[in-house]
Write a protein that holds these residues in place. Structure first.
Motif, PDB file in Angstrom:
ATOM      1  N   GLY A  50      12.552 -12.608  -4.714  1.00  0.00           N
ATOM      2  CA  GLY A  50      13.671 -13.530  -4.522  1.00  0.00           C
ATOM      3  C   GLY A  50      13.561 -14.820  -5.296  1.00  0.00           C
ATOM      4  N   ARG A  51      12.590 -14.903  -6.215  1.00  0.00           N
ATOM      5  CA  ARG A  51      12.388 -16.137  -6.987  1.00  0.00           C
ATOM      6  C   ARG A  51      13.100 -15.982  -8.331  1.00  0.00           C
ATOM      7  NH1 ARG A  51       6.105 -17.600  -6.791  1.00  0.00           N
ATOM      8  NH2 ARG A  51       6.927 -19.360  -7.990  1.00  0.00           N
ATOM      9  N   HIS A  52      14.417 -15.905  -8.256  1.00  0.00           N
ATOM     10  CA  HIS A  52      15.201 -15.564  -9.438  1.00  0.00           C
ATOM     11  C   HIS A  52      15.187 -16.675 -10.489  1.00  0.00           C
ATOM     12  CE1 HIS A  52      16.479 -12.018  -7.383  1.00  0.00           C
ATOM     13  NE2 HIS A  52      16.991 -12.711  -6.379  1.00  0.00           N
ATOM     14  N   ASP A  53      15.182 -17.933 -10.055  1.00  0.00           N
ATOM     15  CA  ASP A  53      15.156 -19.028 -11.022  1.00  0.00           C
ATOM     16  C   ASP A  53      13.859 -19.009 -11.828  1.00  0.00           C
ATOM     17  OD1 ASP A  53      17.642 -19.904 -10.244  1.00  0.00           O
ATOM     18  OD2 ASP A  53      16.876 -21.398  -8.833  1.00  0.00           O
ATOM     19  N   LYS A  54      12.751 -18.695 -11.162  1.00  0.00           N
ATOM     20  CA  LYS A  54      11.471 -18.612 -11.865  1.00  0.00           C
ATOM     21  C   LYS A  54      11.464 -17.425 -12.825  1.00  0.00           C
ATOM     22  CE  LYS A  54       7.155 -19.730 -12.694  1.00  0.00           C
ATOM     23  NZ  LYS A  54       6.804 -20.975 -13.413  1.00  0.00           N
ATOM     24  N   ALA A  55      12.068 -16.310 -12.419  1.00  0.00           N
ATOM     25  CA  ALA A  55      12.156 -15.150 -13.306  1.00  0.00           C
ATOM     26  C   ALA A  55      12.926 -15.512 -14.573  1.00  0.00           C
ATOM     27  CB  ALA A  55      12.825 -13.986 -12.587  1.00  0.00           C
ATOM     28  N   VAL A  56      14.023 -16.243 -14.412  1.00  0.00           N
ATOM     29  CA  VAL A  56      14.802 -16.702 -15.563  1.00  0.00           C
ATOM     30  C   VAL A  56      13.951 -17.576 -16.465  1.00  0.00           C
ATOM     31  CG1 VAL A  56      16.663 -18.266 -16.245  1.00  0.00           C
ATOM     32  CG2 VAL A  56      17.084 -16.506 -14.524  1.00  0.00           C
TER      33      VAL A  56
END
Length: 226
Positions: A50-56
């Motif tokens: 759920g850490r989508h901003d970090k994935a980006v």
């Protein structure tokens, strides 16, 4: 090792395993070949957590090192979408399609995004149709085109493609949920409930089980099925 942990759905442990390499990537000390191998894996794990901003962030950094990697750009577009940065996702997918018009995955993803948001539905149908012409047996593409037709309220066409999608992706909850929706719109409630029940028994990816259960209950409460 991280791949093994991901296969076991132990995403937190997978991230711990990758963390030293991620730190080296952030510091700019990781070899580019290693960075290309680690970055997409780390982004997948971060997304699963759920850490989508970090994935980006991970994929943006990697793409700065490898700006010509189309498949990496596709991963970034998908990460933007999961981070609800839909404008950025659409921009990236359009860049891919412009650079590589036969990139079926990008054509399908962009078309599905538009259809799912109920936007520019004629274009959505066109984009996914192009993807399907390249991969005519791909159940995901049939799902996308069926969903675009459903959004246009062209239910007969939607049913044709979603039936193929459901046959080819029998455990995909999102496909079966879409199939149930179109069957219900076609006033075939018994078939719709059957599809929704299969959706609940499927992989449950990208669906809200409670919402599907509500649709089943609504069909029954309206006495559409005896």
């Amino acid at each position: 090792l991280a791949d093994v942990l991901v296969a076991r759905h132990e995403f937190s442990r997978a991230l711990e395993t990758l963390q030293p390499l991620l730190a080296a990537s952030e510091a700019g000390t990781l070899d580019v070949d290693a960075d290309e191998m680690i970055g997409p894996r780390a982004a997948h794990v971060l997304g699963a957590l759920g850490r989508h901003d970090k994935a980006v962030e991970v994929l943006e950094r990697l793409l700065r090192r490898l700006p010509d990697e189309i498949d990496l750009k596709f991963e970034l577009g998908a990460a933007y979408d999961r981070a609800r940065r839909h404008g950025d996702a659409e921009r990236v997918f359009r860049e891919i399609v412009l650079a590589e018009p036969s990139h079926a995955l990008a054509l399908n993803y962009l078309g599905y995004m538009l259809a799912d948001r109920g936007e520019r539905l004629d274009e959505a149908v066109s984009l996914v149709s192009r993807a399907l012409a390249l991969e005519p047996d791909n159940p995901s593409f049939h799902d996308s085109l069926g969903w675009a037709y459903y959004r246009q309220q062209r239910y007969d066409l939607a049913e044709q493609h979603l039936a193929k999608a459901a046959a080819g992706a029998a455990t995909s909850s999102i496909v079966l949920d879409h199939y149930g929706d179109v069957l219900f719109a076609l006033k075939r409630p018994a078939d719709a409930i059957d599809a929704w029940q299969k959706a609940l028994a499927g992989d449950r990816n990208d669906v809200d089980p409670a919402q599907i259960a509500q649709k089943i209950a609504l069909a029954k409460d309206k006495d559409l099925v005896r």
